[in-house]
Motif scaffolding. Structure first.
Motif, short mmCIF file in Angstrom:
data_model
loop_
_atom_site.label_atom_id
_atom_site.label_comp_id
_atom_site.label_asym_id
_atom_site.label_seq_id
_atom_site.Cartn_x
_atom_site.Cartn_y
_atom_site.Cartn_z
N VAL A 209 46.63 32.91 45.91
CA VAL A 209 45.87 33.97 45.26
C VAL A 209 46.51 34.36 43.93
O VAL A 209 45.83 34.50 42.90
N LEU A 210 47.83 34.52 43.93
CA LEU A 210 48.51 34.94 42.70
C LEU A 210 48.41 33.86 41.62
O LEU A 210 48.22 34.17 40.43
N LEU A 211 48.51 32.59 42.01
CA LEU A 211 48.35 31.52 41.03
C LEU A 211 46.92 31.48 40.49
O LEU A 211 46.71 31.25 39.29
N ASP A 212 45.95 31.71 41.36
CA ASP A 212 44.56 31.76 40.90
C ASP A 212 44.36 32.88 39.88
O ASP A 212 43.67 32.70 38.86
N LEU A 213 44.97 34.01 40.12
CA LEU A 213 44.87 35.14 39.19
C LEU A 213 45.58 34.84 37.88
O LEU A 213 45.05 35.08 36.79
N ALA A 214 46.80 34.31 37.97
CA ALA A 214 47.58 34.04 36.76
C ALA A 214 46.97 32.95 35.91
O ALA A 214 47.04 33.00 34.67
N GLU A 215 46.36 31.96 36.56
CA GLU A 215 45.82 30.80 35.84
C GLU A 215 44.34 30.92 35.54
O GLU A 215 43.73 29.97 35.04
N GLY A 216 43.75 32.09 35.82
CA GLY A 216 42.38 32.36 35.40
C GLY A 216 41.28 31.86 36.31
O GLY A 216 40.10 31.88 35.94
N ARG A 217 41.61 31.41 37.52
CA ARG A 217 40.58 30.95 38.45
C ARG A 217 39.99 32.09 39.26
O ARG A 217 39.00 31.91 39.97
N ALA A 218 40.60 33.27 39.16
CA ALA A 218 40.09 34.46 39.84
C ALA A 218 40.30 35.66 38.93
O ALA A 218 41.15 35.62 38.02
N ARG A 219 39.52 36.71 39.16
CA ARG A 219 39.62 37.92 38.35
C ARG A 219 40.39 38.99 39.12
O ARG A 219 40.24 39.13 40.33
N SER A 220 41.20 39.75 38.39
CA SER A 220 41.97 40.82 39.03
C SER A 220 41.07 41.80 39.75
O SER A 220 41.42 42.31 40.84
N ASP A 221 39.90 42.09 39.18
CA ASP A 221 38.99 43.05 39.79
C ASP A 221 38.52 42.62 41.17
O ASP A 221 38.11 43.45 41.99
N ASP A 222 38.56 41.31 41.43
CA ASP A 222 38.13 40.81 42.73
C ASP A 222 39.14 41.10 43.83
O ASP A 222 38.79 41.05 45.02
N TRP A 223 40.39 41.39 43.46
CA TRP A 223 41.44 41.59 44.45
C TRP A 223 42.08 42.97 44.39
O TRP A 223 42.46 43.52 45.43
N GLN A 224 42.19 43.55 43.20
CA GLN A 224 42.89 44.82 43.09
C GLN A 224 42.11 45.92 43.82
O GLN A 224 40.91 46.10 43.61
N GLY A 225 42.83 46.62 44.68
CA GLY A 225 42.22 47.69 45.45
C GLY A 225 41.37 47.21 46.60
O GLY A 225 40.62 48.00 47.19
N HIS A 226 41.51 45.90 46.97
CA HIS A 226 40.70 45.34 48.06
C HIS A 226 41.62 44.71 49.12
O HIS A 226 41.63 43.50 49.31
N PRO A 227 42.38 45.54 49.83
CA PRO A 227 43.31 44.97 50.81
C PRO A 227 42.61 44.22 51.94
O PRO A 227 43.16 43.27 52.48
N GLN A 228 41.40 44.64 52.30
CA GLN A 228 40.72 43.96 53.40
C GLN A 228 40.41 42.51 53.05
O GLN A 228 40.41 41.64 53.92
#
Length: 356
Positions: A328-347
């Motif tokens: 997940v962190l690599l996807d976020l750092a390398e642009g394959r995912a957006r921070s908004d999709d994960w931040q504040g979404h522990p579930q």
């Protein structure tokens, strides 16, 4: 001693300032912005008690400059760059540095010394710093707590007699003691680096992914449980390599690890939460800066949680929590995912682990 420090971030500036203040000749090879700031206003280190150290340090905007023309010879190179830059720095050192130049890595993560040893004929040493330090501005850093601790060990392959440290190893220890660090010497560099990894991965990747502080993570039992499980995976990898956690920064990691492995998670989680809250509960962990203020395109998680995953795969061990954190962190750092999709979404994170 004549010391070359490679990397002008928090650790590189801390080490440069303290060693120079102890009377040694220090050359700092840093990014152009940091080198320019040091040229303009000097290197500045604010100690925990408010004292300002601003010793004379020669700052260079490129590592190649350290070995150009009539550049001075060095007694030691200290590597303080991010782990994802180790390969390129090793290549530069191989092309430009004398083959006998000792290299000390004070980087976080596992794998840096292996890269250095494969690329360089020189003696390699593993080091670990546990002094909390933050960057205020380029070339300007601040120590958060008064404790200055440093541990060192020779990398496997460097001769070390049964009688104790070699002359070179003793020189490194003496250098850091003169610079005001409480020092520890270990026989096994691998055990040292894996032990430091245990400290680095705790409440690091998960807060970066969710946009939480470490204290907020442990305030939710389900998220705190993930931290305990990730630690247990790392401990299993360490023991499967016939290594034992080393007692770093006054923490009996072997005892803590044994308790974490064998006590119920519900008992371990509050203990870890108090440990984190007393150290950096409200401070963003290091992996957060791989994503903010914008993704860097790479992340040190590959050398932290990712190192656990890679070694677990080689050993045939499960590491589902560290695997999810890393991916997940690599996807976020390398642009394959957006921070908004994960931040504040522990579930979402809990579901990803449950489905792994």
């Amino acid at each position: 001693m004549r010391v070359l420090v490679i990397g002008g971030g928090a650790v590189g500036c801390l080490v440069s300032a303290r060693i120079a203040a102890a009377g040694h000749a220090v050359t700092l090879a840093a990014r152009p912005q940091t080198a320019a700031a040091v040229h303009r206003q000097g290197l500045r280190l604010v100690e925990a008690d408010g004292r300002l150290l601003s010793p004379t340090v020669q700052a260079l905007a490129a590592l190649a400059e350290a070995f150009a023309g009539a550049a001075p010879s060095y007694d030691l190179a200290i590597l303080a760059v991010k782990s994802y830059d180790t390969q390129s720095v090793a290549g530069e050192l191989r092309r430009a540095a004398p083959p006998t130049l000792p290299v000390l890595s004070v980087q976080n993560g596992v794998g840096n010394e292996e890269v250095l040893a494969a690329a360089l004929p020189s003696p390699i040493f593993a080091g670990a710093l546990t002094t909390p330090v933050e960057v205020l501005a380029p070339g300007h850093v601040r120590v958060a707590r008064p404790s200055h601790r440093f541990a060192v060990a020779p990398w496997p392959g460097y001769p070390r007699s049964e009688a104790g440290p070699s002359g070179l190893e003793a020189s490194i220890v003496g250098l850091f003691r003169q610079a005001g660090f409480s020092t520890q010497v270990f026989r096994d560099g691998r055990a040292l680096k894996w032990s430091k990894l245990l400290m680095n991965i705790l409440a690091n990747a998960q807060p970066a992914i969710l946009g939480f502080t470490p204290a907020q993570v442990f305030a939710q039992p389900s998220l705190g449980n993930l931290e305990v499980r990730a630690w247990r995976e790392a401990l299993a990898v360490i023991h499967a390599q016939n290594l034992a956690p080393a007692p770093l920064a006054g923490y009996p990691l072997a005892l803590i690890g044994a308790l974490a492995q064998h006590l119920p998670i519900a008992w371990v989680r509050p203990f870890m939460g108090r440990f984190i809250a007393g150290g950096r509960g409200d401070k963003p962990p290091s992996l957060t800066f791989d994503l903010h203020p914008q993704p860097r395109g790479r992340s040190e998680v590959a050398w932290l949680n990712g190192a656990v995953v890679a070694q677990a795969q080689r050993l045939g061990l499960p590491a589902p929590v560290n695997t999810v954190f890393t991916h997940v962190l690599l996807d976020l750092a390398e642009g394959r995912a957006r921070s908004d999709d994960w931040q504040g979404h522990p579930q979402r994170l809990l579901a990803a682990v449950a489905g792994s």
